[in-house]
Each structure stands twice: as C-alpha cells, then as structure tokens.
Write an enzyme that holds these catalytic residues in place. Structure first.
Site, PDB file in Angstrom:
ATOM      1  N   GLY A  29      23.286 -13.905 -16.021  1.00 54.43           N
ATOM      2  CA  GLY A  29      22.195 -14.836 -16.268  1.00 54.43           C
ATOM      3  C   GLY A  29      22.210 -15.983 -15.282  1.00 54.43           C
ATOM      4  O   GLY A  29      22.919 -15.934 -14.279  1.00 54.43           O
ATOM      5  N   ASN A  30      21.427 -17.003 -15.551  1.00 49.91           N
ATOM      6  CA  ASN A  30      21.396 -18.175 -14.672  1.00 49.91           C
ATOM      7  C   ASN A  30      21.152 -19.437 -15.502  1.00 49.91           C
ATOM      8  O   ASN A  30      20.965 -19.368 -16.708  1.00 49.91           O
ATOM      9  CB  ASN A  30      20.348 -17.992 -13.569  1.00 49.91           C
ATOM     10  CG  ASN A  30      18.954 -17.826 -14.127  1.00 49.91           C
ATOM     11  OD1 ASN A  30      18.396 -18.740 -14.736  1.00 49.91           O
ATOM     12  ND2 ASN A  30      18.379 -16.631 -13.953  1.00 49.91           N
ATOM     13  N   ARG A  31      21.167 -20.583 -14.822  1.00 48.26           N
ATOM     14  CA  ARG A  31      21.147 -21.872 -15.514  1.00 48.26           C
ATOM     15  C   ARG A  31      19.754 -22.395 -15.824  1.00 48.26           C
ATOM     16  O   ARG A  31      19.613 -23.533 -16.247  1.00 48.26           O
ATOM     17  CB  ARG A  31      21.887 -22.927 -14.684  1.00 48.26           C
ATOM     18  CG  ARG A  31      23.357 -22.671 -14.537  1.00 48.26           C
ATOM     19  CD  ARG A  31      24.002 -23.811 -13.751  1.00 48.26           C
ATOM     20  NE  ARG A  31      25.358 -23.476 -13.348  1.00 48.26           N
ATOM     21  CZ  ARG A  31      26.415 -23.575 -14.136  1.00 48.26           C
ATOM     22  NH1 ARG A  31      26.270 -24.023 -15.373  1.00 48.26           N
ATOM     23  NH2 ARG A  31      27.618 -23.245 -13.694  1.00 48.26           N
TER      24      ARG A  31
END
Ligand code: C5P
Length: 240
Positions: A29-31
């Site tokens: 995933g990412n932020r």
C-alpha cells in the site's frame, strides 16, 4: 468560488491509495490519506456538480452528501474497471488517487508462511521469499488515450503528481515532464515525503496547464481551499 457554478456537471474524483494483494491478509500500500481527493469531491458537490467518488484506502470517512456517490475499490485493476464504466458520462475526471505503479505478479491463495517446506526430504527453507512485481496500467494515461480515440474533447482530465524533486530536477520540472507524458489537461503538483502532505490537512500545490497557460500556485492552505482553486481553473477552462 461559490454558488452553483458547477451545476449539471458530472465530476468523477478518485481518492486514496490502492492496495495490491500479496496473499489473503497482506498487501502493498501507500501513505495516501484520501483527504485531498475527498475535499475535491466535497467542493465540487457544494458547487452543484453530480460527483462520483471512487475511493481506495482512505483515513477519513467517505463524505455524506446527496450529490456524492461513493464507490469503493481496492486495487489498481479494480480502479481501472470502475473508471471504464464512468468515462463516457463524465465531464471532468480528477485522478487524485495514489495508484500503485506495480503489483505482485502472483497473489498467494493462502497466507505466505515464514518457513515453507517444499520438499519433505529436505530441511524447511528458511530463506525469505522474493516478491516479483509487474507493472500496473497507467489509468490516467489510458483515460487520455481513450478520449483521443473517441474523438470527443470530454472529459476534461486532471492528474496529480506527488514529487520530491531530486539532485538534478526541481519538483516543477518533473511536473512539466509528467504533464507532457500523461497528456492530461491539468497536473496538480505537490511536494511529498513522510509527514509532508500525506495525511496532513494542509497542502501547497502548483497547477500546471497543458495549454501553456500560467501555472497557478496556492498554499500552504487547507485541502478545501486547494480544491476550490482547482475547480476555479477547471470551470474557467470549461466555459471557454
Ligand atoms: O506517474 P505517477 O504515479 O506519478 O502519476 C500520478 C498520476 O497518475 C495521478 O493522477 C495518479 O492518479 C495517476 N496514476 C494512474 N495510474 C497509475 C499510476 C498513477 O492513473 N498506475
């Protein structure tokens, strides 16, 4: 930047991060918090637009507004499918989602184990697994391609760029490059890093225009204010 100046417009906004499954319990995933995309959806609805919000992983609840239809997606491929069904009706598409450039080549059907015993004649393999990645489609570039093929000048397409800059290039130089590569009408460039922009309530952006018009910079200011500035630029272009 008020009243109902977007009334009758169909606006599609993507927000949040994609999740690319590794196995049934894990993902890459990412932020992205989704806050900027959600703020754009809310601002557009407040100005009278009919909004479809296509949301991946988000850190805040999706908005509750009669003119915002929220659809949830998880991966880049799901996002691509959802967008395909929305493109023909849309007047404006804003791609604020943080889409993973890569996904694991294979999704394990059961949880990946710490030790995997492949051959009972040998000791269990204590090595770490290697995750092979493949490229995801560039959804934004695909929308621009599909529009060109359709021969129609709708929808108006807006991309986002989260750039950190590097030794040779400023954030804006990288943005101009990306705008040309992707072929969208506007590119909203912001500077990111851990704790900068991602998850924050404020943002500083520069809006670059493909038509060569003057870039518009705003901030540091709220993501709501950034949204209205962006919608002002879009509304002005659509009236021309
Ligand atoms: O190339 P980069 O990821 O920096 O481009 C960011 C822009 O492209 C954003 O608007 C994002 O939503 C979009 N994007 C996309 N599909 C991808 C990667 C990014 O639509 N696979």
């Amino acid at each position: 930047a008020d009243h109902q100046d977007l009334q009758g417009l169909r606006v599609v906004v993507t927000a949040g991060g994609t999740r690319e499954a590794l196995d049934p319990v894990r993902f890459l995933g990412n932020r992205s918090s989704g806050k900027q995309g959600i703020a754009i959806a809310e601002a557009a609805a407040a100005r009278g637009a009919e909004v479809v919000l296509v949301a991946g992983a988000i850190d805040i609840p999706p908005p509750d507004h009669p003119r915002i239809d929220t659809r949830r997606i998880e991966s880049a491929l799901e996002l691509q499918d959802e967008m395909a069904g929305l493109l023909t009706d849309a007047d404006v598409v804003v791609m604020a989602a943080a889409v993973a450039d890569f996904r694991p080549r294979e999704v394990a059907t059961s949880k990946i184990k710490k030790t995997h015993q492949q051959d009972p004649a040998h000791a269990p393999d204590e090595s770490a697994p290697v995750i092979e990645l493949v490229r995801n489609p560039d959804i934004l570039a695909g929308l621009v391609r599909d529009r060109a093929r359709s021969g129609v000048d709708r929808p108006y397409i807006v991309g986002f760029a989260a750039e950190t800059g590097d030794a040779e290039h400023t954030v804006l130089e990288l943005g101009q490059d990306k705008l040309r590569r992707k072929g969208c009408d506007l590119l909203v460039v912001n500077q990111v890093g851990v704790g900068v922009t991602f998850g924050q309530d404020d943002n500083t952006v520069t809006i670059l225009r493909r038509d060569g018009g003057e870039p518009v910079t705003t901030g540091p200011t709220t993501k709501a204010h950034v949204s209205h500035t962006l919608l002002d630029v879009i509304a002005t272009d659509l009236r021309r």
